[in-house]
Design a protein around this motif. Structure first.
Motif, PDB file in Angstrom:
ATOM      1  N   UNK A 136       0.865  -1.174   0.000  1.00  0.00           N
ATOM      2  CA  UNK A 136       0.000   0.000   0.000  1.00  0.00           C
ATOM      3  C   UNK A 136       0.904   1.226   0.000  1.00  0.00           C
ATOM      4  N   UNK A 137       0.873   1.999  -1.082  1.00  0.00           N
ATOM      5  CA  UNK A 137       1.756   3.151  -1.222  1.00  0.00           C
ATOM      6  C   UNK A 137       1.045   4.469  -0.942  1.00  0.00           C
ATOM      7  N   UNK A 138      -0.232   4.542  -1.258  1.00  0.00           N
ATOM      8  CA  UNK A 138      -1.009   5.764  -1.050  1.00  0.00           C
ATOM      9  C   UNK A 138      -2.299   5.388  -0.322  1.00  0.00           C
ATOM     10  N   UNK A 139      -2.337   5.523   1.017  1.00  0.00           N
ATOM     11  CA  UNK A 139      -3.525   5.094   1.763  1.00  0.00           C
ATOM     12  C   UNK A 139      -4.783   5.871   1.392  1.00  0.00           C
ATOM     13  N   UNK A 140      -4.654   7.118   0.971  1.00  0.00           N
ATOM     14  CA  UNK A 140      -5.829   7.892   0.555  1.00  0.00           C
ATOM     15  C   UNK A 140      -6.512   7.242  -0.642  1.00  0.00           C
ATOM     16  N   UNK A 141      -5.725   6.951  -1.689  1.00  0.00           N
ATOM     17  CA  UNK A 141      -6.287   6.311  -2.879  1.00  0.00           C
ATOM     18  C   UNK A 141      -6.786   4.902  -2.555  1.00  0.00           C
ATOM     19  N   UNK A 142      -6.007   4.190  -1.741  1.00  0.00           N
ATOM     20  CA  UNK A 142      -6.389   2.819  -1.397  1.00  0.00           C
ATOM     21  C   UNK A 142      -7.731   2.805  -0.668  1.00  0.00           C
ATOM     22  N   UNK A 143      -7.924   3.738   0.262  1.00  0.00           N
ATOM     23  CA  UNK A 143      -9.195   3.829   0.997  1.00  0.00           C
ATOM     24  C   UNK A 143     -10.335   4.221   0.054  1.00  0.00           C
ATOM     25  N   UNK A 144     -10.094   5.214  -0.786  1.00  0.00           N
ATOM     26  CA  UNK A 144     -11.145   5.729  -1.674  1.00  0.00           C
ATOM     27  C   UNK A 144     -11.530   4.726  -2.751  1.00  0.00           C
ATOM     28  N   UNK A 145     -10.529   4.049  -3.348  1.00  0.00           N
ATOM     29  CA  UNK A 145     -10.780   3.190  -4.504  1.00  0.00           C
ATOM     30  C   UNK A 145     -11.078   1.742  -4.127  1.00  0.00           C
TER      31      UNK A 145
END
Length: 351
Positions: A136-145
């Motif tokens: 997981x490199x970008x938790x914001x994108x991972x959470x959103x997508x």
């Protein structure tokens, strides 16, 4: 709120995740009816990221370390809640922990053959297998997508989606590559290199970083593999000169002669009359490389033509490959030179 209710109210002083279950990528801290105490402590371990979400909107993100939760350390959440600078009350907010450890040794494979466009064979269907690793490199994108508001989100959940992304990306990357498929099949590192860049971009759209990607095996449909084997055998039996198809034709003729001899009437039984026998004789003569002189206009026995000057012998492809390997073993050429020369020889061999 009455005094009794206030006393019964539970406050959270420390928020942390010990990652006691393998394979979990995102975990929501269990809030229930509890509230986070002002001045509470957030503990984020190495290889973790913590994210505060207020009413579905991502606010503050914390990396590894111990953080005291105040308006100074929660600037975005403070702004969303319109807190005064000296707020002194507990608050509620969803807190998600994300594991940023590299997930290693993940296997991938084409359960069904994928169709790709190839400059040598036009359209072919291939199967391939290998390993990859990611994080997981970008938790914001991972959470959103991907993970969203689920309490637990595991690598099994995400890999169901990654497999589809991987297959479509591979078909697109190999189909648009300027490198022939047989060259990539002979050099699996080259195939992985062709796919890796596009795959990293596809993963990044979901907040996932591709760490490693390799190809361990490639296979073709049986019918295409059989055709390639026949072409390779033709090159080995008939030699590969300037005219590769000539060697293939000679090989087919040569392999047909023993079968003809087994038929009733022998080789002559194949032809329908003298004309067919003559044509077969010419094909046999070409296959073995013999040259017959034209018959004389005067009666008498046919005179054999003078033998042509012998062309200088050229090493077979197999012999050249052996010499090339010998140079590599002796350290006279580099591995890169060896791989490049080997690829060229294999292309000549399989035409």
């Amino acid at each position: 709120m009455g005094l009794g209710s206030f006393i019964k109210k539970q406050f959270i002083d420390v928020l942390q995740w010990t990652e006691d279950t393998e394979g979990v990528l995102a975990w929501r801290f269990p809030m229930a009816d509890m509230e986070i105490q002002n001045g509470g402590v957030l503990v984020v371990r190495e290889s973790q990221v913590a994210v505060f979400v207020n009413e579905g909107q991502i606010a503050d993100v914390f990396g590894p370390g111990t953080h005291t939760l105040t308006t100074q350390t929660l600037p975005l959440l403070t702004n969303l809640k319109n807190w005064d600078k000296l707020f002194d009350s507990p608050f509620k907010s969803d807190v998600y922990f994300f594991s940023t450890r590299v997930q290693t040794g993940r296997k991938w494979g084409t359960q069904q053959p994928i169709t790709i466009r190839d400059k040598d064979f036009d359209m072919i269907r291939v199967r391939a297998f290998g390993m990859y690793s990611y994080r997981v490199a970008d938790p914001r994108k991972f959470y959103t997508e991907l993970s969203g508001t689920r309490e637990v989100y595991t690598r099994d959940n995400v890999e169901e989606q990654l497999r589809g992304i991987l297959m479509s990306t591979m078909a697109s990357s190999l189909g648009s590559a300027n490198v022939a498929f047989l060259d990539m099949a002979a050099n699996q590192a080259l195939m992985a290199q062709e796919v890796r860049g596009d795959l990293a971009d596809a993963f990044a759209r979901y907040g996932i970083g591709l760490d490693e990607f390799n190809v361990s095996s490639v296979s073709l449909p049986e019918e295409l593999q059989a055709a390639l084997d026949e072409r390779i055998s033709a090159g080995m039996k008939g030699g590969l000169g300037a005219d590769k198809m000539s060697g293939f034709t000679k090989f087919q003729t040569a392999t047909a002669i023993p079968l003809a001899a087994q038929n009733e009437g022998g080789i002559a039984g194949i032809g329908a009359g003298l004309g067919a026998g003559v044509m077969l004789g010419q094909a046999m003569g070409q296959a073995v490389g013999s040259t017959l002189a034209p018959a004389s206009s005067h009666p008498g026995p046919p005179v054999a033509a003078a033998p042509a000057a012998a062309a200088p012998a050229e090493d077979s492809i197999e012999a050249r490959l052996e010499k090339l390997k010998g140079l590599l073993d002796k350290g006279l050429i580099s591995a890169a030179d060896y791989d490049s020369a080997k690829s060229e020889l294999l292309k000549k061999l399989i035409g």
